[in-house]
Design a protein around this motif. Sequence first.
Motif, PDB file in Angstrom:
ATOM      1  N   GLU A  27      53.953  30.228  15.522  1.00  0.00           N
ATOM      2  CA  GLU A  27      54.984  29.426  14.885  1.00  0.00           C
ATOM      3  C   GLU A  27      54.699  27.836  15.148  1.00  0.00           C
ATOM      4  O   GLU A  27      55.533  26.974  14.587  1.00  0.00           O
ATOM      5  N   ASN A  28      53.923  27.574  16.074  1.00  0.00           N
ATOM      6  CA  ASN A  28      53.715  26.030  16.164  1.00  0.00           C
ATOM      7  C   ASN A  28      54.742  25.423  16.741  1.00  0.00           C
ATOM      8  O   ASN A  28      55.005  24.188  16.730  1.00  0.00           O
ATOM      9  N   HIS A  29      55.744  26.227  17.623  1.00  0.00           N
ATOM     10  CA  HIS A  29      56.956  25.571  18.162  1.00  0.00           C
ATOM     11  C   HIS A  29      56.466  24.702  19.649  1.00  0.00           C
ATOM     12  O   HIS A  29      55.390  25.328  20.174  1.00  0.00           O
ATOM     13  N   ARG A  30      57.328  23.699  19.594  1.00  0.00           N
ATOM     14  CA  ARG A  30      56.893  22.845  20.688  1.00  0.00           C
ATOM     15  C   ARG A  30      57.386  23.390  22.328  1.00  0.00           C
ATOM     16  O   ARG A  30      56.483  23.530  23.146  1.00  0.00           O
ATOM     17  N   TYR A  31      58.424  24.252  22.248  1.00  0.00           N
ATOM     18  CA  TYR A  31      58.936  24.947  23.426  1.00  0.00           C
ATOM     19  C   TYR A  31      58.743  26.214  23.737  1.00  0.00           C
ATOM     20  O   TYR A  31      58.644  26.936  22.764  1.00  0.00           O
ATOM     21  N   MET A  32      58.171  26.431  25.019  1.00  0.00           N
ATOM     22  CA  MET A  32      58.084  27.932  25.303  1.00  0.00           C
ATOM     23  C   MET A  32      58.555  28.078  26.650  1.00  0.00           C
ATOM     24  O   MET A  32      58.601  27.286  27.517  1.00  0.00           O
ATOM     25  N   TYR A  33      58.968  29.446  26.941  1.00  0.00           N
ATOM     26  CA  TYR A  33      59.924  29.710  27.981  1.00  0.00           C
ATOM     27  C   TYR A  33      59.507  30.936  28.530  1.00  0.00           C
ATOM     28  O   TYR A  33      59.063  31.890  28.017  1.00  0.00           O
ATOM     29  N   TRP A  34      59.487  31.180  30.018  1.00  0.00           N
ATOM     30  CA  TRP A  34      59.534  32.431  30.573  1.00  0.00           C
ATOM     31  C   TRP A  34      60.685  32.614  31.228  1.00  0.00           C
ATOM     32  O   TRP A  34      61.531  31.951  32.108  1.00  0.00           O
ATOM     33  N   TYR A  35      61.353  33.738  30.869  1.00  0.00           N
ATOM     34  CA  TYR A  35      62.498  34.531  31.737  1.00  0.00           C
ATOM     35  C   TYR A  35      62.367  35.628  32.195  1.00  0.00           C
ATOM     36  O   TYR A  35      61.474  36.456  31.831  1.00  0.00           O
ATOM     37  N   ARG A  36      63.243  36.016  33.304  1.00  0.00           N
ATOM     38  CA  ARG A  36      62.982  37.386  33.902  1.00  0.00           C
ATOM     39  C   ARG A  36      64.464  38.057  33.742  1.00  0.00           C
ATOM     40  O   ARG A  36      65.379  37.220  33.894  1.00  0.00           O
ATOM     41  N   GLN A  37      64.567  39.205  33.332  1.00  0.00           N
ATOM     42  CA  GLN A  37      65.910  40.090  33.353  1.00  0.00           C
ATOM     43  C   GLN A  37      65.866  41.204  34.305  1.00  0.00           C
ATOM     44  O   GLN A  37      64.991  41.935  34.450  1.00  0.00           O
ATOM     45  N   HIS A  41      72.111  40.338  36.459  1.00  0.00           N
ATOM     46  CA  HIS A  41      71.672  38.683  36.314  1.00  0.00           C
ATOM     47  C   HIS A  41      71.500  38.483  34.996  1.00  0.00           C
ATOM     48  O   HIS A  41      71.243  37.137  34.825  1.00  0.00           O
ATOM     49  N   GLY A  42      71.430  39.276  33.943  1.00  0.00           N
ATOM     50  CA  GLY A  42      71.112  38.589  32.710  1.00  0.00           C
ATOM     51  C   GLY A  42      69.683  38.117  32.640  1.00  0.00           C
ATOM     52  O   GLY A  42      68.687  38.924  33.426  1.00  0.00           O
ATOM     53  N   LEU A  43      69.379  37.120  31.897  1.00  0.00           N
ATOM     54  CA  LEU A  43      68.219  36.560  31.633  1.00  0.00           C
ATOM     55  C   LEU A  43      68.027  35.315  32.751  1.00  0.00           C
ATOM     56  O   LEU A  43      68.955  34.444  32.679  1.00  0.00           O
ATOM     57  N   ARG A  44      67.225  35.072  33.295  1.00  0.00           N
ATOM     58  CA  ARG A  44      67.268  33.503  34.336  1.00  0.00           C
ATOM     59  C   ARG A  44      65.846  33.082  33.979  1.00  0.00           C
ATOM     60  O   ARG A  44      64.637  33.773  33.924  1.00  0.00           O
ATOM     61  N   LEU A  45      65.759  31.751  34.072  1.00  0.00           N
ATOM     62  CA  LEU A  45      64.625  30.957  33.489  1.00  0.00           C
ATOM     63  C   LEU A  45      63.590  30.709  34.835  1.00  0.00           C
ATOM     64  O   LEU A  45      64.394  30.248  35.843  1.00  0.00           O
ATOM     65  N   ILE A  46      62.352  31.068  34.471  1.00  0.00           N
ATOM     66  CA  ILE A  46      61.433  30.837  35.310  1.00  0.00           C
ATOM     67  C   ILE A  46      60.719  29.578  35.534  1.00  0.00           C
ATOM     68  O   ILE A  46      60.687  28.632  36.396  1.00  0.00           O
ATOM     69  N   HIS A  47      60.138  29.190  34.102  1.00  0.00           N
ATOM     70  CA  HIS A  47      59.702  27.955  33.914  1.00  0.00           C
ATOM     71  C   HIS A  47      59.676  27.728  32.225  1.00  0.00           C
ATOM     72  O   HIS A  47      59.845  28.785  31.757  1.00  0.00           O
ATOM     73  N   TYR A  48      59.524  26.594  31.908  1.00  0.00           N
ATOM     74  CA  TYR A  48      59.433  26.272  30.730  1.00  0.00           C
ATOM     75  C   TYR A  48      58.421  25.241  30.355  1.00  0.00           C
ATOM     76  O   TYR A  48      57.797  24.412  31.310  1.00  0.00           O
ATOM     77  N   SER A  87      60.275  43.515  37.647  1.00  0.00           N
ATOM     78  CA  SER A  87      61.321  42.891  36.482  1.00  0.00           C
ATOM     79  C   SER A  87      60.853  42.985  35.220  1.00  0.00           C
ATOM     80  O   SER A  87      59.796  43.547  34.827  1.00  0.00           O
ATOM     81  N   VAL A  88      61.658  42.646  34.195  1.00  0.00           N
ATOM     82  CA  VAL A  88      61.227  42.516  32.765  1.00  0.00           C
ATOM     83  C   VAL A  88      61.192  41.315  32.339  1.00  0.00           C
ATOM     84  O   VAL A  88      61.943  40.282  32.732  1.00  0.00           O
ATOM     85  N   TYR A  89      59.890  40.704  31.967  1.00  0.00           N
ATOM     86  CA  TYR A  89      59.575  39.333  31.624  1.00  0.00           C
ATOM     87  C   TYR A  89      59.661  39.191  30.368  1.00  0.00           C
ATOM     88  O   TYR A  89      58.854  39.692  29.564  1.00  0.00           O
TER      89      TYR A  89
ATOM     90  N   GLY B 101      65.041  20.505  28.370  1.00  0.00           N
ATOM     91  CA  GLY B 101      64.219  21.442  27.731  1.00  0.00           C
ATOM     92  C   GLY B 101      64.571  22.506  26.895  1.00  0.00           C
ATOM     93  O   GLY B 101      64.213  23.405  26.385  1.00  0.00           O
ATOM     94  N   ASN B 102      65.916  22.035  26.359  1.00  0.00           N
ATOM     95  CA  ASN B 102      66.811  23.155  25.410  1.00  0.00           C
ATOM     96  C   ASN B 102      66.649  24.602  25.766  1.00  0.00           C
ATOM     97  O   ASN B 102      66.675  25.458  24.945  1.00  0.00           O
ATOM     98  N   MET B 103      66.795  24.813  26.926  1.00  0.00           N
ATOM     99  CA  MET B 103      66.811  26.101  27.421  1.00  0.00           C
ATOM    100  C   MET B 103      68.058  26.632  27.325  1.00  0.00           C
ATOM    101  O   MET B 103      69.255  26.155  27.183  1.00  0.00           O
ATOM    102  N   LEU B 104      68.377  28.132  27.422  1.00  0.00           N
ATOM    103  CA  LEU B 104      69.489  28.978  27.361  1.00  0.00           C
ATOM    104  C   LEU B 104      69.815  29.393  28.625  1.00  0.00           C
ATOM    105  O   LEU B 104      69.118  29.616  29.512  1.00  0.00           O
ATOM    106  N   THR B 105      71.259  29.403  29.025  1.00  0.00           N
ATOM    107  CA  THR B 105      71.730  29.887  30.118  1.00  0.00           C
ATOM    108  C   THR B 105      72.507  30.901  29.819  1.00  0.00           C
ATOM    109  O   THR B 105      73.216  31.164  29.058  1.00  0.00           O
ATOM    110  N   PHE B 106      72.096  32.334  30.420  1.00  0.00           N
ATOM    111  CA  PHE B 106      72.519  33.649  29.838  1.00  0.00           C
ATOM    112  C   PHE B 106      73.825  34.008  30.896  1.00  0.00           C
ATOM    113  O   PHE B 106      73.590  33.874  32.031  1.00  0.00           O
ATOM    114  N   GLY B 107      74.623  34.886  30.493  1.00  0.00           N
ATOM    115  CA  GLY B 107      75.621  35.594  31.455  1.00  0.00           C
ATOM    116  C   GLY B 107      74.865  36.872  31.665  1.00  0.00           C
ATOM    117  O   GLY B 107      73.636  37.248  31.566  1.00  0.00           O
TER     118      GLY B 107
END
Lengths: 113, 116
Positions: A27-37, A41-48, A87-89, B101-107
Amino acid sequence: DAGITQSPRHKVTETGTPVTLRCHQTENHRYMYWYRQDPGHGLRLIHYSYGVKDTDKGEVSDGYSVSRSKTEDFLLTLESATSSQTSVYFCAISGWDTERSLHFGNGTRLTVT
Amino acid sequence: AQTVTQSQPEMSVQEAETVTLSCTYDTSESDYYLFWYKQPPSRQMILVIRQEAYKQQNATENRFSVNFQKAAKSFSLKISDSQLGDAAMYFCAYRSLYNAGNMLTFGGGTRLMVKP
């Protein structure tokens, strides 16, 4: 679906081994993220990443590193996997679209034995 | 830092009935976005609905609607005419307009079961 591919989809590894998870976007998007589930705890941000070679830590970054050498690829590395990293990443991307939402890959289930 | 709380780990609803999932958040910001995501057993994360904090009107998407109470910092999701395909994990999420970073915070998520 937004063009995001995660690999592998499943992986089992042993404690102490290095592991790299891959995220590829078309998609040529600027922002990328890694979350773990994790349950409860839901999804928690690891790095972006906010651009090529531009990355920053998230809430749960200890034990993880990332690299982004091209716009389309974002790698997550566990230098020495531990059982707590089972975890699920999820990889996600975001552009300056009108939705301001994140689009997610299908996730990688990682089991560290 | 913002926090998002979903106080109902599990909910169940009879098919064709209405169910409401709760979400509260903590922030000192005045402008932000709120989202509900659905995660079926396939593990895919699907955007259900979003709300801009500056809009007083509650967002609606077909059978899904929200009750956004800004002063109370509450953002509940109502599912009308529940269907078997609505069974999934539902996550509430917050997005600041002010972080780089425009990130989301989840429940923590709510598991919705739909009974036939």
